[in-house]
Design a protein around this motif. Structure first.
Motif, PDB file in Angstrom:
ATOM      1  N   MET A 135       0.858  -1.175   0.000  1.00 33.15           N
ATOM      2  CA  MET A 135       0.000   0.000   0.000  1.00 33.15           C
ATOM      3  C   MET A 135       0.900   1.232   0.000  1.00 33.15           C
ATOM      4  SD  MET A 135      -2.632   1.322   3.002  1.00 33.15           S
ATOM      5  CE  MET A 135      -3.523  -0.201   3.058  1.00 33.15           C
ATOM      6  N   ALA A 136       0.730   2.073  -0.991  1.00 33.20           N
ATOM      7  CA  ALA A 136       1.542   3.286  -1.080  1.00 33.20           C
ATOM      8  C   ALA A 136       0.935   4.378  -0.193  1.00 33.20           C
ATOM      9  CB  ALA A 136       1.620   3.762  -2.513  1.00 33.20           C
ATOM     10  N   LEU A 137       1.790   5.113   0.438  1.00 35.25           N
ATOM     11  CA  LEU A 137       1.354   6.208   1.294  1.00 35.25           C
ATOM     12  C   LEU A 137       0.866   7.362   0.429  1.00 35.25           C
ATOM     13  CD1 LEU A 137       1.216   7.056   4.287  1.00 35.25           C
ATOM     14  CD2 LEU A 137       3.437   8.102   3.987  1.00 35.25           C
ATOM     15  N   ILE A 138      -0.344   7.815   0.680  1.00 40.24           N
ATOM     16  CA  ILE A 138      -0.911   8.946  -0.063  1.00 40.24           C
ATOM     17  C   ILE A 138      -0.305  10.227   0.503  1.00 40.24           C
ATOM     18  CG2 ILE A 138      -3.023  10.226  -0.604  1.00 40.24           C
ATOM     19  CD1 ILE A 138      -4.520   7.521  -0.228  1.00 40.24           C
ATOM     20  N   ARG A 139       0.351  11.002  -0.347  1.00 40.21           N
ATOM     21  CA  ARG A 139       1.038  12.214   0.107  1.00 40.21           C
ATOM     22  C   ARG A 139       0.378  13.487  -0.410  1.00 40.21           C
ATOM     23  NH1 ARG A 139       6.971  11.816   0.854  1.00 40.21           N
ATOM     24  NH2 ARG A 139       6.485  13.754   1.869  1.00 40.21           N
ATOM     25  N   THR A 140      -0.709  13.346  -1.142  1.00 44.64           N
ATOM     26  CA  THR A 140      -1.449  14.517  -1.619  1.00 44.64           C
ATOM     27  C   THR A 140      -2.704  14.683  -0.769  1.00 44.64           C
ATOM     28  OG1 THR A 140      -2.626  13.156  -3.237  1.00 44.64           O
ATOM     29  CG2 THR A 140      -0.611  14.256  -3.990  1.00 44.64           C
ATOM     30  N   ALA A 141      -3.280  15.878  -0.809  1.00 43.50           N
ATOM     31  CA  ALA A 141      -4.487  16.149  -0.018  1.00 43.50           C
ATOM     32  C   ALA A 141      -5.546  15.092  -0.308  1.00 43.50           C
ATOM     33  CB  ALA A 141      -5.006  17.540  -0.343  1.00 43.50           C
ATOM     34  N   ASN A 142      -6.086  14.482   0.747  1.00 48.63           N
ATOM     35  CA  ASN A 142      -7.008  13.367   0.575  1.00 48.63           C
ATOM     36  C   ASN A 142      -8.157  13.408   1.580  1.00 48.63           C
ATOM     37  OD1 ASN A 142      -7.732  10.911  -0.731  1.00 48.63           O
ATOM     38  ND2 ASN A 142      -6.909   9.772   0.987  1.00 48.63           N
ATOM     39  N   ILE A 143      -8.291  14.489   2.338  1.00 49.51           N
ATOM     40  CA  ILE A 143      -9.333  14.598   3.355  1.00 49.51           C
ATOM     41  C   ILE A 143     -10.399  15.557   2.849  1.00 49.51           C
ATOM     42  CG2 ILE A 143      -9.885  15.297   5.715  1.00 49.51           C
ATOM     43  CD1 ILE A 143      -6.959  14.785   6.432  1.00 49.51           C
ATOM     44  N   PRO A 144     -11.636  15.063   2.678  1.00 52.76           N
ATOM     45  CA  PRO A 144     -12.704  16.006   2.340  1.00 52.76           C
ATOM     46  C   PRO A 144     -12.850  17.007   3.493  1.00 52.76           C
ATOM     47  CG  PRO A 144     -13.429  13.733   2.025  1.00 52.76           C
ATOM     48  CD  PRO A 144     -12.110  13.691   2.750  1.00 52.76           C
ATOM     49  N   ASP A 145     -12.988  18.266   3.179  1.00 56.69           N
ATOM     50  CA  ASP A 145     -13.149  19.314   4.184  1.00 56.69           C
ATOM     51  C   ASP A 145     -11.990  19.312   5.196  1.00 56.69           C
ATOM     52  OD1 ASP A 145     -14.229  21.443   5.662  1.00 56.69           O
ATOM     53  OD2 ASP A 145     -15.524  20.108   6.824  1.00 56.69           O
ATOM     54  N   PRO A 146     -10.751  19.503   4.733  1.00 53.26           N
ATOM     55  CA  PRO A 146      -9.616  19.479   5.658  1.00 53.26           C
ATOM     56  C   PRO A 146      -9.703  20.542   6.742  1.00 53.26           C
ATOM     57  CG  PRO A 146      -8.936  20.301   3.515  1.00 53.26           C
ATOM     58  CD  PRO A 146     -10.342  19.799   3.363  1.00 53.26           C
ATOM     59  N   ASP A 147     -10.249  21.717   6.418  1.00 53.61           N
ATOM     60  CA  ASP A 147     -10.385  22.758   7.436  1.00 53.61           C
ATOM     61  C   ASP A 147     -11.368  22.332   8.516  1.00 53.61           C
ATOM     62  OD1 ASP A 147      -8.566  24.393   6.119  1.00 53.61           O
ATOM     63  OD2 ASP A 147     -10.132  25.463   5.013  1.00 53.61           O
ATOM     64  N   GLY A 148     -12.437  21.677   8.117  1.00 56.08           N
ATOM     65  CA  GLY A 148     -13.414  21.173   9.080  1.00 56.08           C
ATOM     66  C   GLY A 148     -12.810  20.102   9.976  1.00 56.08           C
ATOM     67  N   PHE A 149     -11.990  19.215   9.380  1.00 56.97           N
ATOM     68  CA  PHE A 149     -11.314  18.186  10.178  1.00 56.97           C
ATOM     69  C   PHE A 149     -10.378  18.829  11.190  1.00 56.97           C
ATOM     70  CE2 PHE A 149      -7.412  15.792  10.887  1.00 56.97           C
ATOM     71  CZ  PHE A 149      -7.924  14.727  11.614  1.00 56.97           C
ATOM     72  N   TYR A 150      -9.585  19.785  10.728  1.00 56.80           N
ATOM     73  CA  TYR A 150      -8.644  20.462  11.623  1.00 56.80           C
ATOM     74  C   TYR A 150      -9.397  21.142  12.762  1.00 56.80           C
ATOM     75  CZ  TYR A 150      -4.933  23.472  13.319  1.00 56.80           C
ATOM     76  OH  TYR A 150      -4.031  24.108  14.122  1.00 56.80           O
ATOM     77  N   GLN A 151     -10.499  21.806  12.430  1.00 57.11           N
ATOM     78  CA  GLN A 151     -11.292  22.483  13.459  1.00 57.11           C
ATOM     79  C   GLN A 151     -11.848  21.475  14.469  1.00 57.11           C
ATOM     80  OE1 GLN A 151     -11.629  25.976  13.621  1.00 57.11           O
ATOM     81  NE2 GLN A 151     -12.162  25.328  15.683  1.00 57.11           N
ATOM     82  N   GLU A 152     -12.327  20.337  13.989  1.00 58.99           N
ATOM     83  CA  GLU A 152     -12.842  19.292  14.876  1.00 58.99           C
ATOM     84  C   GLU A 152     -11.748  18.784  15.816  1.00 58.99           C
ATOM     85  OE1 GLU A 152     -15.064  14.938  14.690  1.00 58.99           O
ATOM     86  OE2 GLU A 152     -14.632  15.995  12.825  1.00 58.99           O
ATOM     87  N   LEU A 153     -10.550  18.593  15.276  1.00 54.75           N
ATOM     88  CA  LEU A 153      -9.428  18.135  16.093  1.00 54.75           C
ATOM     89  C   LEU A 153      -9.073  19.169  17.159  1.00 54.75           C
ATOM     90  CD1 LEU A 153      -7.224  16.012  16.587  1.00 54.75           C
ATOM     91  CD2 LEU A 153      -5.836  17.194  14.871  1.00 54.75           C
TER      92      LEU A 153
END
Length: 67
Positions: A1-19
């Protein structure tokens, strides 16, 4: 399995805010422990040792480069 190194999270700002919100009322120590638990939960989900080793090497290299 190759590590995904490009943006892959839908709504990254929302995820960051949740964290950030999840740790808002925590001490630094409790937030660090939560982050460690989160890493282990996600590592278990990934499951592939080669991918996890690659992620560790990348994260360690980026941390070293910032110091």
């Amino acid at each position: 399995m190759a590590l995904i190194r490009t943006a892959n999270i839908p709504d990254p700002d929302g995820f960051y805010q949740e964290l950030i919100d999840s740790q808002r009322s925590m001490s630094e120590e409790d937030a660090a422990l939560m982050n460690a638990r989160l890493v282990l939960v996600l590592a278990n989900h990934v499951g592939d040792r080669a991918t996890l080793s690659e992620a560790i090497a990348i994260a360690a290299g980026e941390a070293s480069a910032q110091q």
